[in-house]
Design an enzyme around this catalytic site. Structure first.
Site, PDB file in Angstrom:
ATOM      1  N   SER A 197      35.735  31.177 -63.913  1.00  0.00           N
ATOM      2  CA  SER A 197      35.393  30.934 -65.357  1.00  0.00           C
ATOM      3  C   SER A 197      34.157  30.245 -65.719  1.00  0.00           C
ATOM      4  O   SER A 197      33.087  30.689 -65.251  1.00  0.00           O
ATOM      5  CB  SER A 197      36.854  30.407 -65.957  1.00  0.00           C
ATOM      6  N   HIS A 200      37.132  36.781 -67.034  1.00  0.00           N
ATOM      7  CA  HIS A 200      38.524  37.105 -67.685  1.00  0.00           C
ATOM      8  C   HIS A 200      38.275  38.439 -68.237  1.00  0.00           C
ATOM      9  O   HIS A 200      39.069  38.774 -69.463  1.00  0.00           O
ATOM     10  CB  HIS A 200      38.928  36.203 -68.542  1.00  0.00           C
TER      11      HIS A 200
END
Length: 245
Positions: free
Chosen positions: A120, A154
């Site tokens: 991330s 994501h």
């Protein structure tokens, strides 16, 4: 990593074992930088729970607690085989790193052969640009620029990021780049993409060109071993480490 690893899928060690396997050392030294989470205790505990049972030497550096727990940052990080950056706020992560000079230290680590990994925010930070949700809605944000181009993470878990990413590339706000599902990792050797791997079946990554053309990147599915390394070797390593402590 677009997502995954010990914080997102602790029951599936495939990506974390893959990261360890990239190191040439038999017992790699691996350091977590949990800065993006504000040095969150949950992330730190899960890191040690995951890597403490493997054939490696795990440690973490809490930059928010340097006042009470001082540590020589440059020397410590250059001693590592792997630096693993946790997820959280990309804006907060980079602000703290730059204030403490870690942007320069980590570039020195990278150039000396230390493996840089993360998920991330801890993945986007290495690129010129990422798409962060640090302020609420997804928005482009500059990174360290070790790797050229951009990254959005994501892709399947937070689908609102991808349209923002596509639009920013199309209007020239950010350079062309990659987007990755949770569980997918892009592996670079130097600054060139070498491989795409995944801890889960049916995951995807995509390369988006400046003209909007999208090229699917099908990951290689990783096996899911129960542990990293040979059981006897790990048992011996644990015994030696316990005696040292």
């Amino acid at each position: 990593m677009g997502g995954g690893g010990f914080t997102m899928e602790p029951e599936n060690p495939a990506l974390d074992d893959y990261v360890l396997g990239l190191a040439s050392a038999k017992v790699p030294k691996i350091c977590l930088l949990p800065t993006a989470s504000g040095d969150g205790e949950a992330q730190i505990r899960q890191f040690h729970a995951t890597f403490g049972g493997r054939g490696c030497e795990p440690m973490h550096i809490s930059l928010f607690r340097l006042g009470s727990r001082p540590i020589p940052l440059r020397e410590t990080l250059l001693e590592q085989d792997i630096v693993y950056v946790g997820g959280g706020s990309m804006l907060g992560l980079l602000a703290v790193w730059r204030a403490l000079g870690l942007d320069k230290i980590l570039r020195e680590c990278w150039e000396s052969g230390v493996i840089l990994a993360g998920l991330s925010a801890g993945a986007m930070c290495w690129f010129e640009w990422g798409v962060t949700s640090s302020l609420g809605s997804p928005a482009p944000s500059p990174g360290l620029g070790f790797l050229g181009g951009s990254l959005s993470v994501h892709m399947d878990g937070e689908p609102a990021r991808l349209p923002v990413f596509r639009t920013a590339i199309a209007d020239g706000s950010i350079p062309a780049g990659y987007a990755a599902d949770d569980g997918v990792a892009l592996v670079f050797r130097g600054d060139a993409l070498d491989e795409v791997v995944s801890s889960r079946p049916n995951r995807q990554a995509v390369r988006i060109a400046a003209d909007g053309t999208e090229e699917p990147l099908t990951p290689r599915l990783l096996a899911r071993p129960d542990r990293f390394g040979d059981e006897a070797d790990i048992a011996e390593f644990r015994a030696v480490r316990a005696m040292r402590h």
